[in-house]
Design a protein around this motif. Structure first.
Motif, PDB file in Angstrom:
ATOM      1  N   ARG A 131      15.287  70.550  40.092  1.00  0.00           N
ATOM      2  CA  ARG A 131      16.665  70.300  39.627  1.00  0.00           C
ATOM      3  C   ARG A 131      17.171  68.965  40.146  1.00  0.00           C
ATOM      4  O   ARG A 131      17.846  68.211  39.422  1.00  0.00           O
ATOM      5  CB  ARG A 131      17.587  71.438  40.097  1.00  0.00           C
ATOM      6  CG  ARG A 131      17.296  72.773  39.436  1.00  0.00           C
ATOM      7  CD  ARG A 131      18.459  73.752  39.627  1.00  0.00           C
ATOM      8  NE  ARG A 131      18.744  74.026  41.023  1.00  0.00           N
ATOM      9  CZ  ARG A 131      18.152  74.980  41.735  1.00  0.00           C
ATOM     10  NH1 ARG A 131      17.204  75.728  41.183  1.00  0.00           N
ATOM     11  NH2 ARG A 131      18.480  75.199  42.990  1.00  0.00           N
ATOM     12  N   SER A 291      19.854  72.881  36.168  1.00  0.00           N
ATOM     13  CA  SER A 291      20.629  74.086  36.466  1.00  0.00           C
ATOM     14  C   SER A 291      19.819  75.351  36.201  1.00  0.00           C
ATOM     15  O   SER A 291      18.842  75.340  35.452  1.00  0.00           O
ATOM     16  CB  SER A 291      21.921  74.117  35.647  1.00  0.00           C
ATOM     17  OG  SER A 291      21.637  74.217  34.262  1.00  0.00           O
ATOM     18  N   ARG A 323      23.572  74.229  40.188  1.00  0.00           N
ATOM     19  CA  ARG A 323      23.447  72.962  39.472  1.00  0.00           C
ATOM     20  C   ARG A 323      23.286  71.811  40.472  1.00  0.00           C
ATOM     21  O   ARG A 323      24.035  71.733  41.451  1.00  0.00           O
ATOM     22  CB  ARG A 323      24.665  72.704  38.587  1.00  0.00           C
ATOM     23  CG  ARG A 323      24.536  71.440  37.728  1.00  0.00           C
ATOM     24  CD  ARG A 323      25.728  71.240  36.830  1.00  0.00           C
ATOM     25  NE  ARG A 323      25.560  70.089  35.964  1.00  0.00           N
ATOM     26  CZ  ARG A 323      24.976  70.106  34.777  1.00  0.00           C
ATOM     27  NH1 ARG A 323      24.508  71.251  34.307  1.00  0.00           N
ATOM     28  NH2 ARG A 323      24.859  69.014  34.054  1.00  0.00           N
TER      29      ARG A 323
END
Length: 443
Positions: A131, A291, A323
């Motif tokens: 991420r 996310s 996120r």
């Protein structure tokens, strides 16, 4: 197999050139004066090819102090590769983390870190690094490779765990009211000393372990055990919880599904407080490159040793959204709904809560803040106080992980927790501030 394929693809699409610069080396450290950094890299590469790993590492460690940050990063990246070539994946991970502390936007090292974390069994850490890499921005062809890697990602480690030990000064170890007398429907009640807020210094231990066995290419059997103990000089406030869980782990495309059977015991003051049996289902689904969403439903039948009227089914549903805003900054937003049924209506409760966690890396340090709030309501009036219990609670947690001072894998952690509870029943009114000085390690 997928880790080797992913590694090869990531290396192929992310390679970057190194620039030249003059660099003097200390002969006492095994370097020759007058060589440029590219020349030192070339010599180190020849040493590595000849399996003279110690000599190659000596040269590369000298370049980790170079004034040019690109050379420092390249040296650390090559040191990570040398560590992995010798079977030391954890050493490789530490060199990559050091590189990313200085260059958080470096794409190739972060993807290599994700690969190594997956190889050592840290699936959640690998997903976190993917991420962060997505938040830094990836070329389209690299992004496609990363998506395939994330879809195939699963932990390959068969056994592992983590441990945290802490010394914790606490202003209210029993989360009790400061009032000495409370009104009841019968007469004012004088609370004993143990029923009022008591301060103290505690020792906390938190440990988790897991074992995994492969069933098919898409299914594992995952068994987990955890213990949490808060121990004080006043043993009547000691609180110990032990949990066992076991069940299959399914991989469905990019999603991971974990149903599990659960058994839990809790002791308070050295005596059995409760026993719980039931199960849970956990689902994790990446939404895009930056996310993911995770949800868990838990059902537990709880039986209380001293308060049989409190026996009943606990139903808990929580959902969290993670996120990565940037390679250094990430957030987590969660919500929870809980119902605790009991034989007595006034002990049956419904609650709803929200949780916000934000973390930010500062070089080798990681700071975080967590805000939590929830409301709880009982289904009937309390016969002693003549009112229905309604609680409002707020918690704020500030923490700092000092990775700069890691020793033998133990990372220092400072955590401050402040809680306030406002209730229609005075014995549930309290304020509490707890400071934890901890050491934690994953293995």
């Amino acid at each position: 197999m997928f880790l080797r394929v992913a590694s090869a693809l990531l290396l192929a699409v992310c390679a970057a050139p190194v620039l030249a610069q003059t660099q003097d080396c200390d002969p006492a450290k095994g370097c020759a004066q007058g060589l440029t950094a590219p020349q030192v890299f070339a010599i180190a590469e020849r040493y590595a090819a000849a399996k003279r790993f110690a000599d190659a590492e000596t040269l590369l460690k000298g370049l980790t102090h170079d004034p040019n940050d690109d050379y420092r990063a390249e040296a650390r990246f090559r040191l990570a590769a040398l560590r992995e070539a010798q079977g030391d994946k954890q050493g490789a991970i530490e060199w990559l983390k050091t590189l990313l502390d200085e260059k958080p936007d470096a794409g190739r090292p972060r993807l290599e870190l994700a690969r190594l974390l997956a190889a050592t069994g840290d699936e959640s850490g690998a997903r976190r690094e993917l991420r962060r890499a997505g938040a830094a921005g990836l070329p389209e062809d690299v992004a496609r490779v990363v998506d395939r890697f994330a879809t195939a990602l699963r932990s390959s480690r068969t056994i592992g765990g983590s441990i945290e030990v802490a010394i914790a000064p606490d202003s209210n170890i029993n989360r009790a009211t400061t009032q000495e007398r409370v009104d009841t429907v019968v007469a004012p009640l004088t609370l004993s000393r143990d029923a009022r807020a008591t301060s103290g210094v505690g020792f906390s231990l938190s440990a988790q372990g897991f074992a995994r066995g492969r069933i098919t290419d898409r299914i594992d059997l995952l068994s987990r055990a955890s213990v949490r103990a808060d121990l004080y000089g006043k043993s009547q406030f000691n609180d110990v919880v032990m949990t066992l869980a076991s069940g299959p782990e399914f991989r469905l495309d990019a999603a991971r599904v974990r149903p599990a059977a659960i058994a839990q015991r809790r002791w308070f003051g050295g005596d059995l407080y409760s026993e719980s049996f039931g199960g849970s289902v956990n689902v994790l689904k990446p939404l895009n490159q930056v996310s993911q969403v995770e949800g868990e439903l838990t059902l537990l039948q709880s039986n209380y040793a001293r308060i049989p009227a409190q026996d009943g089914l606990l139903t808990d549903l929580n959902v969290a959204y993670d996120r990565a805003i940037s390679p250094r900054f990430s957030v987590r937003v969660g919500g929870r709904v809980t119902r605790q049924d009991a034989k007595a209506d006034f002990l049956s409760t419904d609650s709803v809560g929200v949780d916000l966690l934000a973390s930010r890396a500062f070089g080798k340090q990681l700071g975080f803040i967590q805000l939590s709030g929830f409301r709880l309501g009982a289904k009937g009036k309390d016969p002693l106080f003549g009112v229905t219990r309604e609680d409002k609670r707020f918690d704020v947690t500030l923490g700092l992980i000092l990775r700069r001072f890691t020793w033998r894998g133990l990372a220092p952690l400072i955590r401050v927790i402040h809680s306030e509870s406002d209730s229609t029943i005075p014995i549930y009114d309290f304020k509490r501030t707890r400071v934890e000085f901890a050491l934690s390690r994953e293995f």
